[in-house]
Design a protein around this motif. Structure first.
Motif, PDB file in Angstrom:
ATOM      1  N   UNK A 142       0.850  -1.185   0.000  1.00 34.01           N
ATOM      2  CA  UNK A 142       0.000   0.000   0.000  1.00 34.01           C
ATOM      3  C   UNK A 142       0.883   1.230   0.000  1.00 34.01           C
ATOM      4  N   UNK A 143       0.686   2.056  -1.025  1.00 33.09           N
ATOM      5  CA  UNK A 143       1.449   3.297  -1.128  1.00 33.09           C
ATOM      6  C   UNK A 143       2.952   3.020  -1.099  1.00 33.09           C
ATOM      7  N   UNK A 144       3.370   1.914  -1.757  1.00 27.86           N
ATOM      8  CA  UNK A 144       4.780   1.586  -1.827  1.00 27.86           C
ATOM      9  C   UNK A 144       5.356   0.956  -0.579  1.00 27.86           C
ATOM     10  N   UNK A 145       4.525   0.693   0.428  1.00 29.46           N
ATOM     11  CA  UNK A 145       5.007   0.089   1.672  1.00 29.46           C
ATOM     12  C   UNK A 145       4.520  -1.352   1.755  1.00 29.46           C
ATOM     13  N   UNK A 146       5.396  -2.207   2.217  1.00 24.74           N
ATOM     14  CA  UNK A 146       5.073  -3.625   2.319  1.00 24.74           C
ATOM     15  C   UNK A 146       4.217  -3.872   3.554  1.00 24.74           C
TER      16      UNK A 146
END
Length: 255
Positions: A142-146
């Protein structure tokens, strides 16, 4: 069986410059933004140096842009103009919206940076082994976060953000609903089993409880979707029921 006389013709081999230019085009089409670390996800003969000159030539003629588009990936970054525009649009959309979309990718997908371009984020449990970057493992971002990784073969879910357990459950249910996997069973979460928090988060998403954990198939997800849809329809009908208006329309302003 073919008839006639046949002769073997010499095969024309592309020059080194032509091969480098073709490989640069492939990398740009795959990643959008090509960096030295991006080639760790897709090694090429000769490494980054073999395509650097081809990318520099494309920059000179205006086909690609060079800049520092992604922080932390070095200064030698080449990108397609449309990739830069999409990157800026995504940043602006994310800054102006409180909701962020969740995507589920195979761990070896070029769009999934962890384990290749970026290292796997540190896990709360220090002795937890890093996920495998292969086609059998899925990553939820999500939004580049794992947020999490799941291995259907190992039936293990690794969670990086337990606050997002409900979102992770919905993302994995969609994974099954879209038939990207035939079934998904989870029997291990991080270094332990399936605890009460996980059971609560996965309830009413399409996962059913099993003696060892939870399991979802396309049919179980469809049943839950249909039940929730029917409940929403019934509630909408209940809201549409109006009280008697004594011969006046509800919008009539007269006393």
């Amino acid at each position: 069986r073919l008839q006639g006389r046949w002769s073997l013709l010499p095969v024309a081999r592309a020059s080194d410059d032509e091969r480098s230019a073709a490989m640069a085009d492939v990398l740009l089409d795959t990643f959008g933004i090509v960096t030295r670390t991006a080639l760790q996800a897709r090694p090429v003969p000769g490494g980054f140096a073999s395509v650097y000159r081809a990318l520099a030539v494309q920059e000179e003629i205006g086909h690609v842009r060079r800049g520092w588009f992604v922080e932390g990936l070095g200064g030698a970054q080449f990108a397609l103009p449309e990739a830069v525009d999409r990157l800026r649009a995504a940043r602006e959309a994310g800054a102006g919206s409180g909701t962020r979309s969740i995507v589920t990718l195979r761990a070896n997908d070029p769009a999934q940076p962890f384990g290749a371009i970026l290292p796997w984020p540190p896990h709360a449990e220090e002795d937890m082994p890093a996920p495998r970057r292969d086609a059998a493992t899925f990553a939820v971002l999500r939004d580049g976060r794992l947020l999490a990784t799941v291995s259907p073969a190992g039936r293990r879910l690794q969670v990086w953000d337990r606050v997002a357990l409900a979102d992770i459950a919905l993302a994995l249910a969609r994974l099954v609903e879209q038939r990207r996997v035939d079934r998904l069973a989870i029997e291990h979460v991080d270094a332990g089993g399936v605890d009460a928090d996980v059971l609560a988060a996965f309830a009413d998403t399409g996962f059913v409880r099993t003696p060892r954990g939870v399991r979802a198939t396309p049919s179980t997800v469809a049943e839950v979707r249909e039940r929730l849809r029917a409940t929403a329809t019934r509630r909408a009908r209940e809201r549409d029921v109006q009280l008697p208006t004594h011969g006046r329309y509800p919008a009539d302003p007269r006393p």
